[in-house]
Motif scaffolding. Structure first.
Motif, mmCIF file in Angstrom:
data_model
loop_
_atom_site.group_PDB
_atom_site.id
_atom_site.type_symbol
_atom_site.label_atom_id
_atom_site.label_comp_id
_atom_site.label_asym_id
_atom_site.label_seq_id
_atom_site.Cartn_x
_atom_site.Cartn_y
_atom_site.Cartn_z
ATOM 1 N N PHE A 52 8.034 4.451 0.980
ATOM 2 C CA PHE A 52 7.983 3.226 0.179
ATOM 3 C C PHE A 52 7.993 2.030 1.129
ATOM 4 C CE2 PHE A 52 8.913 5.381 -3.740
ATOM 5 C CZ PHE A 52 9.764 6.409 -3.387
ATOM 6 N N ARG A 53 7.301 0.951 0.689
ATOM 7 C CA ARG A 53 7.348 -0.261 1.495
ATOM 8 C C ARG A 53 6.969 -1.428 0.601
ATOM 9 N NH1 ARG A 53 6.653 -1.670 7.100
ATOM 10 N NH2 ARG A 53 7.243 -3.857 7.144
ATOM 11 N N ILE A 54 7.676 -2.539 0.791
ATOM 12 C CA ILE A 54 7.318 -3.796 0.135
ATOM 13 C C ILE A 54 6.906 -4.771 1.225
ATOM 14 C CG2 ILE A 54 8.119 -5.727 -1.273
ATOM 15 C CD1 ILE A 54 10.078 -3.786 -2.602
ATOM 16 N N SER A 106 1.433 -7.552 8.021
ATOM 17 C CA SER A 106 0.671 -6.387 8.448
ATOM 18 C C SER A 106 1.599 -5.196 8.571
ATOM 19 C CB SER A 106 0.003 -6.647 9.798
ATOM 20 O OG SER A 106 -0.858 -7.750 9.722
ATOM 21 N N MET A 107 1.037 -4.006 8.484
ATOM 22 C CA MET A 107 1.831 -2.804 8.701
ATOM 23 C C MET A 107 0.905 -1.626 8.994
ATOM 24 S SD MET A 107 3.091 -1.094 5.116
ATOM 25 C CE MET A 107 3.729 0.297 6.057
ATOM 26 N N THR A 108 1.504 -0.577 9.520
ATOM 27 C CA THR A 108 0.773 0.658 9.792
ATOM 28 C C THR A 108 1.409 1.796 9.008
ATOM 29 O OG1 THR A 108 0.157 -0.064 12.019
ATOM 30 C CG2 THR A 108 0.072 2.303 11.560
ATOM 31 N N LEU A 109 0.575 2.494 8.263
ATOM 32 C CA LEU A 109 1.006 3.707 7.576
ATOM 33 C C LEU A 109 0.725 4.877 8.512
ATOM 34 C CD1 LEU A 109 0.402 1.579 5.286
ATOM 35 C CD2 LEU A 109 -0.031 3.539 3.805
ATOM 36 N N GLN A 110 1.770 5.675 8.739
ATOM 37 C CA GLN A 110 1.623 6.778 9.680
ATOM 38 C C GLN A 110 1.251 8.072 8.953
ATOM 39 O OE1 GLN A 110 1.642 6.258 12.839
ATOM 40 N NE2 GLN A 110 2.622 4.226 12.953
ATOM 41 N N CYS A 111 0.429 8.883 9.614
ATOM 42 C CA CYS A 111 0.046 10.187 9.086
ATOM 43 C C CYS A 111 -0.075 11.167 10.244
ATOM 44 C CB CYS A 111 -1.267 10.111 8.327
ATOM 45 S SG CYS A 111 -1.844 11.722 7.736
ATOM 46 N N THR A 112 0.621 12.286 10.123
ATOM 47 C CA THR A 112 0.590 13.321 11.158
ATOM 48 C C THR A 112 0.428 14.676 10.502
ATOM 49 O OG1 THR A 112 2.053 12.050 12.602
ATOM 50 C CG2 THR A 112 1.889 14.404 13.027
ATOM 51 N N GLN A 113 -0.441 15.510 11.091
ATOM 52 C CA GLN A 113 -0.582 16.878 10.589
ATOM 53 C C GLN A 113 -0.412 17.855 11.749
ATOM 54 O OE1 GLN A 113 -3.470 18.978 11.297
ATOM 55 N NE2 GLN A 113 -4.914 17.467 12.120
ATOM 56 N N VAL A 170 -0.766 3.475 -4.170
ATOM 57 C CA VAL A 170 -0.172 4.640 -3.511
ATOM 58 C C VAL A 170 -1.216 5.188 -2.551
ATOM 59 C CG1 VAL A 170 0.885 6.899 -3.777
ATOM 60 C CG2 VAL A 170 1.244 5.153 -5.534
ATOM 61 N N TYR A 171 -0.812 5.375 -1.320
ATOM 62 C CA TYR A 171 -1.727 5.810 -0.276
ATOM 63 C C TYR A 171 -1.447 7.268 0.092
ATOM 64 C CZ TYR A 171 -2.999 0.936 0.227
ATOM 65 O OH TYR A 171 -3.464 -0.329 -0.022
ATOM 66 N N PHE A 172 -2.514 8.053 0.120
ATOM 67 C CA PHE A 172 -2.392 9.458 0.482
ATOM 68 C C PHE A 172 -3.239 9.753 1.707
ATOM 69 C CE2 PHE A 172 0.077 11.075 -2.939
ATOM 70 C CZ PHE A 172 -0.271 10.331 -4.060
ATOM 71 N N ARG A 184 4.077 4.625 -1.195
ATOM 72 C CA ARG A 184 3.935 3.636 -2.278
ATOM 73 C C ARG A 184 4.126 2.256 -1.690
ATOM 74 N NH1 ARG A 184 3.853 3.837 -7.713
ATOM 75 N NH2 ARG A 184 4.273 6.074 -7.674
ATOM 76 N N LEU A 185 3.062 1.464 -1.704
ATOM 77 C CA LEU A 185 3.076 0.129 -1.100
ATOM 78 C C LEU A 185 2.953 -0.931 -2.176
ATOM 79 C CD1 LEU A 185 2.925 -1.712 1.446
ATOM 80 C CD2 LEU A 185 0.445 -1.496 1.285
ATOM 81 N N THR A 186 3.851 -1.919 -2.114
ATOM 82 C CA THR A 186 3.790 -3.066 -3.012
ATOM 83 C C THR A 186 3.651 -4.322 -2.172
ATOM 84 O OG1 THR A 186 5.212 -1.948 -4.619
ATOM 85 C CG2 THR A 186 4.956 -4.333 -4.844
ATOM 86 N N VAL A 187 2.656 -5.147 -2.501
ATOM 87 C CA VAL A 187 2.455 -6.416 -1.803
ATOM 88 C C VAL A 187 2.792 -7.538 -2.771
ATOM 89 C CG1 VAL A 187 0.843 -7.879 -0.541
ATOM 90 C CG2 VAL A 187 0.646 -5.388 -0.400
#
Lengths: 114, 112
Positions: B10-12, B18-25, B88-90, B108-111
């Protein structure tokens, strides 16, 4: 331009009965189709897929049917169980260059009533 | 088995931040994707990558950037956040297009 459409936003089915979820597509280049299931606060999970060389694929209680001439696919769940209550997305991909990605429908919320 | 891990959950953000959404597999998948899901809508593809060093735009890339320096990581950068990016970012990965994607649990991002 919505290339993959799920025209029913929601569906309610009695436990033990058959659930039929429908999906239509417009792009004739699509040759692989998938269904995903999504619970609240979770990512979608892969359920079942079908290649365009087939018209039916079965996996336990789940069967996907593909009608290429009508550009229509459906997911049958028999018998429906309460744990099947979720949002179901159909998705499609094509083998043309640069098409290594899925196009999703809007989703159908399935509710199984006890 | 971690699969696909997304952070934060979650992030507001305030408008313009600016922000970075991280994804690792950890499945050694070549293909990775970023989707967004708006209420009542399907998943829209933002960016995707077919391997380290290769990225391409999806259906809704405006306002986002990505990089793929390793097979494992595929961060999504939001510059100058706008209310329209509330979603919501997947993140997802797959070994091949004909395999079902493995999705992360979403951010889940809220601006505001």
């Amino acid at each position: 331009d919505q290339q993959v459409k799920q025209n029913s936003p929601s569906l309610s089915v009695q436990e033990g009965r058959i659930s039929i979820l429908n999906c239509d597509y417009t792009n004739s280049m699509f040759d692989y189709f998938l269904w995903y299931k999504k619970y609240p606060a979770e990512g979608p999970t892969f359920l079942i897929s079908i290649s365009s060389i087939k018209d039916k694929n079965e996996d336990g209680r789940f069967t996907v049917f593909l009608n290429k001439s009508a550009k229509h696919l459906s997911l049958h769940i028999v018998p429906s169980q309460p744990g099947d209550s979720a949002v179901y997305f159909c998705a499609a991909s094509g083998s043309s260059v640069g098409a290594q990605k899925l196009v999703f429908g809007q989703g159908t919320r399935l509710t199984i009533n006890p | 088995n971690a699969g696909v891990t997304q952070t934060p959950k979650f992030r507001i953000l305030k408008i313009g931040q600016s922000m970075t959404l991280q994804c690792t597999q950890d499945m050694n998948h070549n293909y990775m994707y970023w989707y967004r899901q708006d209420p009542g809508m399907g998943l829209k593809l933002i960016y995707y990558s077919v391997g380290a060093g290769i990225t391409d735009k999806g259906e809704v890339p405006n306002g986002y950037n990505v990089s793929r320096s390793t097979t494992e990581d595929f961060p999504l950068r939001l510059e100058l956040a706008a209310p329209s990016q509330t979603s919501v970012y997947f993140c997802a990965s797959s070994p091949d297009r004909n395999y079902g994607y493995t999705f992360g649990s979403g951010t889940r991002l809220t601006v505001v």
